[in-house]
Design a protein around this motif. Structure first.
Motif, mmCIF file in Angstrom:
data_model
loop_
_atom_site.group_PDB
_atom_site.id
_atom_site.type_symbol
_atom_site.label_atom_id
_atom_site.label_comp_id
_atom_site.label_asym_id
_atom_site.label_seq_id
_atom_site.Cartn_x
_atom_site.Cartn_y
_atom_site.Cartn_z
ATOM 1 N N SER A 351 0.853 -0.988 0.132
ATOM 2 C CA SER A 351 0.039 -0.099 -0.008
ATOM 3 C C SER A 351 0.728 1.176 -0.012
ATOM 4 C CB SER A 351 -0.975 -0.039 1.158
ATOM 5 O OG SER A 351 -0.215 0.102 2.510
ATOM 6 N N ARG A 352 2.141 1.101 0.575
ATOM 7 C CA ARG A 352 2.874 2.168 0.220
ATOM 8 C C ARG A 352 3.889 2.306 -0.722
ATOM 9 N NH1 ARG A 352 4.434 4.679 5.561
ATOM 10 N NH2 ARG A 352 3.139 3.758 7.291
ATOM 11 N N ARG A 353 3.638 1.253 -1.627
ATOM 12 C CA ARG A 353 4.324 1.238 -2.882
ATOM 13 C C ARG A 353 5.835 0.863 -2.574
ATOM 14 N NH1 ARG A 353 1.217 2.628 -6.860
ATOM 15 N NH2 ARG A 353 2.685 2.498 -8.662
ATOM 16 N N GLU A 354 6.188 0.119 -1.573
ATOM 17 C CA GLU A 354 7.624 -0.348 -1.306
ATOM 18 C C GLU A 354 7.757 -1.693 -1.970
ATOM 19 O OE1 GLU A 354 8.094 0.094 2.939
ATOM 20 O OE2 GLU A 354 7.734 2.289 2.770
ATOM 21 N N PHE A 355 7.619 -1.839 -3.453
ATOM 22 C CA PHE A 355 7.334 -3.099 -3.863
ATOM 23 C C PHE A 355 8.735 -3.905 -3.689
ATOM 24 C CE2 PHE A 355 4.422 -0.836 -6.755
ATOM 25 C CZ PHE A 355 3.318 -1.218 -5.926
ATOM 26 N N ARG A 356 9.823 -3.161 -3.531
ATOM 27 C CA ARG A 356 10.971 -3.889 -3.489
ATOM 28 C C ARG A 356 11.275 -4.619 -2.209
ATOM 29 N NH1 ARG A 356 16.466 -0.646 -5.412
ATOM 30 N NH2 ARG A 356 15.066 -0.907 -7.338
ATOM 31 N N ARG A 357 10.719 -4.126 -1.186
ATOM 32 C CA ARG A 357 10.973 -4.506 0.131
ATOM 33 C C ARG A 357 9.943 -5.763 0.010
ATOM 34 N NH1 ARG A 357 10.948 -1.115 5.543
ATOM 35 N NH2 ARG A 357 12.933 -0.708 4.541
ATOM 36 N N CYS A 358 8.898 -5.674 -0.631
ATOM 37 C CA CYS A 358 7.662 -7.047 -0.384
ATOM 38 C C CYS A 358 8.650 -8.232 -1.207
ATOM 39 C CB CYS A 358 6.626 -6.546 -1.106
ATOM 40 S SG CYS A 358 5.542 -5.370 -0.279
ATOM 41 N N LEU A 359 9.139 -7.815 -2.228
ATOM 42 C CA LEU A 359 9.825 -8.566 -3.094
ATOM 43 C C LEU A 359 10.841 -9.636 -2.443
ATOM 44 C CD1 LEU A 359 10.003 -10.341 -5.834
ATOM 45 C CD2 LEU A 359 11.295 -8.644 -6.722
ATOM 46 N N HIS A 360 11.649 -8.739 -1.823
ATOM 47 C CA HIS A 360 12.817 -9.265 -1.064
ATOM 48 C C HIS A 360 12.465 -10.219 0.153
ATOM 49 C CE1 HIS A 360 15.684 -5.840 -2.258
ATOM 50 N NE2 HIS A 360 15.448 -6.583 -3.296
ATOM 51 N N LEU A 361 11.370 -9.771 0.859
ATOM 52 C CA LEU A 361 10.871 -10.763 1.799
ATOM 53 C C LEU A 361 10.355 -12.074 1.360
ATOM 54 C CD1 LEU A 361 9.734 -10.941 4.952
ATOM 55 C CD2 LEU A 361 7.902 -9.916 4.223
ATOM 56 N N ASN A 362 9.551 -11.784 0.368
ATOM 57 C CA ASN A 362 8.872 -13.000 -0.270
ATOM 58 C C ASN A 362 9.973 -14.082 -0.833
ATOM 59 O OD1 ASN A 362 6.278 -12.368 0.581
ATOM 60 N ND2 ASN A 362 5.607 -11.259 -1.155
ATOM 61 N N LEU A 363 10.843 -13.555 -1.545
ATOM 62 C CA LEU A 363 11.935 -14.368 -2.067
ATOM 63 C C LEU A 363 12.724 -15.075 -1.190
ATOM 64 C CD1 LEU A 363 13.328 -12.179 -4.973
ATOM 65 C CD2 LEU A 363 12.144 -14.083 -5.224
ATOM 66 N N VAL A 364 13.081 -14.317 0.012
ATOM 67 C CA VAL A 364 13.708 -15.060 0.985
ATOM 68 C C VAL A 364 13.049 -16.362 1.666
ATOM 69 C CG1 VAL A 364 14.500 -14.913 3.442
ATOM 70 C CG2 VAL A 364 15.287 -13.095 1.906
ATOM 71 N N MET A 365 11.711 -16.087 1.895
ATOM 72 C CA MET A 365 10.786 -17.158 2.383
ATOM 73 C C MET A 365 10.707 -18.199 1.352
ATOM 74 S SD MET A 365 7.630 -15.326 4.460
ATOM 75 C CE MET A 365 6.945 -14.255 2.989
ATOM 76 N N ALA A 366 10.375 -17.974 -0.035
ATOM 77 C CA ALA A 366 10.016 -18.790 -0.886
ATOM 78 C C ALA A 366 11.465 -19.775 -1.161
ATOM 79 C CB ALA A 366 9.747 -18.231 -2.229
#
Length: 433
Positions: A351-366
């Motif tokens: 919602s804050r358009r911090e897409f890079r942070r979202c992607l980094h988090l999900n990539l680590v988990m995946a």
């Protein structure tokens, strides 16, 4: 209580999204219970393997269009709305058909356990999944989750009714499950496309025009939302595929039933996260602690029940399902807590358009989940998938804590008063006078 929920947009839409998933899961549970009792585990496992591959294909091919709907549809006029929805559905379904065709050709050559895949069945199932998923996002975008609820309830009920009809006609292999699972989805999607657009946006009419114009927006969604979605949903969709590839279709049947049982917990935080994101897209000032409190209030009771009575619940399928998936179910219940933390964090940053942070988090988990699953499956059996899932979610929760601590420190530094700066020094000559 009911009036309070009805008057609160976040709570109302979260509850409706969860109710949609609960209703679908409950009827889906009945569907798979009937299938497990009337068909051999190999037939159920082969069907779940194909459905799992179709789910992965659909996830890869929807191109982030659903979250693009949430961003663009609320303020769109009827003509633009029609173009957005029509273009998104056509592009998503076409991409799904191409990806499913490639999967049907490549996967059987990579692993012998995927010889059960049927090309036309895989394409049809994957396209039906993509269309259904994107239509759900249309309802969420308009905070009209009641439409999503009734649509998914009709779809799930249709599957339960179709299965005994198909088996009564003489089919008792994986084809029976696939037909009963896919045909109601196609029927409900057709009815939704015919009825819902005009109810959601007056004057809307789905057409094939404006497709080229929408390609640009879909391309933008691919580089933002889609990559985040793939990394976020990928492990859950790929785990049954990995179990099938490493352990076979029968083991996947036991895994799939335990995973499906635990999904009653995993659906809560994504539902609240979707409603939370939609509220902020409508310029709503919804705070993250409020969304977190809603998640905790909902998952507490079911988590205790599943942890304490999971074996008995799996035993409704058969004793072999309870023996094979009991430990896995308990591990997945524990994993629901860090899963909720990471889902809400991603929705907040999105919602804050911090897409890079979202992607980094999900990539680590995946990465953590999938690599550990592949390594551990041969030695630990299907429980390895649950342990790896828990490890990935725990790593993600730790990263959320690190990111949150870093943001708080940055905020404190930026808020320091600026009037404490040293005054400019005087020239030496003036100072010596």
């Amino acid at each position: 209580m009911a009036k309070r929920v009805a008057g609160d947009s976040l709570a109302r839409n979260s509850v409706l999204i969860m109710a949609s998933t609960v209703g679908t899961s409950g009827l889906g549970y009945l569907f798979w219970m009937v299938a497990a009792r009337s068909l051999a585990p190999s037939a159920v496992g082969a069907a779940t393997a194909l459905i799992s591959v179709a789910t992965v294909v659909s996830m890869l091919s929807n191109l982030g269009i659903g979250h693009m709907f949430i961003q663009r549809l609320p303020a769109a006029a009827a003509v633009v709305w029609s173009r957005i929805v029509s273009g998104g559905l056509l592009i998503g379904c076409a991409a799904t058909a191409l990806t499913a065709t490639a999967a049907a050709i490549v996967l059987p050559r990579l692993a012998g356990n995927f010889a059960v895949l049927n090309g036309p069945a895989l394409i049809t199932t994957a396209v039906a999944l993509t269309a259904s998923t994107l239509l759900d996002y249309v309802f969420v975008a308009h905070r009209a989750s009641h439409g999503m609820f009734w649509r998914n309830l009709a779809l799930a009920a249709g599957k339960v009714v179709a299965l005994p009809v198909v088996t009564g006609a003489g089919l008792h292999d994986a084809k029976a499950v696939l037909l009963a699972w896919t045909l109601p989805s196609i029927a409900v999607t057709v009815v939704t496309l015919a009825v819902s657009p005009r109810r959601l946006r007056e004057g809307a009419r789905l057409t094939g025009t404006g497709l080229v114009h929408e390609v640009r927006h879909v391309r933008a969604a691919m580089t933002g939302h889609h990559l985040i979605n793939l990394a976020q949903a990928g492990p859950g969709a790929l785990l049954p595929v990995l179990v099938t590839a490493r352990l076979g279709a029968s083991a996947n049947a036991h895994f799939y039933v335990a995973w499906m049982t635990a999904s009653v917990l995993f659906m809560v935080s994504p539902a609240v996260a979707s409603a939370f994101y939609a509220e902020r897209s409508h310029a709503g000032n919804v705070q993250l602690p409020r969304a977190a409190g809603l998640v905790l209030a909902v998952i507490g009771g079911p988590a205790l029940i599943l942890f304490a009575a999971g074996d008995q619940i799996l035993g409704l399928f058969s004793s072999s399902y309870a023996a094979g998936g009991g430990l896995l179910l308990k591990i997945l219940v524990v994993a629901a807590i860090p899963d909720a933390i990471t889902n809400l964090a991603v929705a907040h940053w999105r919602s804050r358009r911090e897409f890079r942070r979202c992607l980094h988090l999900n990539l680590v988990m995946a990465t953590t989940c999938l690599v550990l699953t592949w390594w551990w499956l041969p030695g630990l059996g299907i429980a390895a998938a649950g342990i790896a899932w828990l490890a990935g979610q725990f790593a993600g929760a730790l990263l959320v804590l690190v990111f949150g601590t870093k943001r708080n420190r940055t905020t404190k530094v930026s808020r320091r008063p600026r009037n404490l700066r040293r005054p400019p020094s005087r020239p030496k000559e003036a100072a010596l006078r």
